[in-house]
Design a protein around this motif. Structure first.
Motif: not given
Length: 158
Positions: A38-45, A59-64, A115-122
């Motif tokens: 989950s740490k490689v995704y934006t908080p609102d991914s 939700e991402i953590i619950a899904f995984l 996103a510009p910081d390298g985190l995945m947003q979608r």
């Protein structure tokens, strides 16, 4: 002369940074650690994974967590398909079994936007599952990171 630092894994991607980003994603998912992943995704991914649409860290953590409770002995290989700017397209396959012992190979494609910081947003994933016999398995490394000398998807004819 000091060594050249590695290129940052932020957009716009080069072939080298896109390949490195894909391998880091594969390594993270092979950890089967929802918090780490989950740490490689934006908080609102925003995701689409088959018919599920998790959004945001919780939700991402619950899904995984649910995914890896169901998909046992999960081993994944990802491969770069294409990249441009802040987007990367990936193809992948993973093997797993359910609690009855039935093995599957799941095939899919993902489209990623960063996103510009390298985190995945979608993250948009399309996946198909194929039951396989145990002797058809191709991913035989110990759970965790795929060894560097293990063949990739193209090498395996997938």
């Amino acid at each position: 002369m000091s060594p050249v630092p590695p290129a940052p894994l932020v957009p716009p991607f080069t072939r080298e940074t896109a390949i490195a980003k894909v391998r880091l994603a594969e390594d993270g998912w092979n950890s089967r650690d929802p918090e780490r992943v989950s740490k490689v995704y934006t908080p609102d991914s925003k995701w689409r994974n088959r018919a599920e649409f998790p959004q945001g860290t919780a939700e991402i953590i619950a899904f995984l967590t649910h995914k890896w409770a169901r998909e046992l002995d999960y081993r994944l290989i990802k491969e770069l398909w294409a990249f441009e700017g802040n987007r990367i397209a990936v193809r992948f396959a993973y093997e797993w079994h359910d609690d009855s012992g039935q093995w599957y190979r799941s095939y899919g494609n993902e489209n990623w936007e960063f996103a510009p910081d390298g985190l995945m947003q979608r993250r948009f994933a399309s996946i198909n599952d194929r039951p396989i016999r145990p002797e058809e398995r191709l991913f035989h490394w110990p759970l965790g990171r795929r060894p560097d000398d293990h063949p990739g998807l193209s090498d395996l004819g997938l």
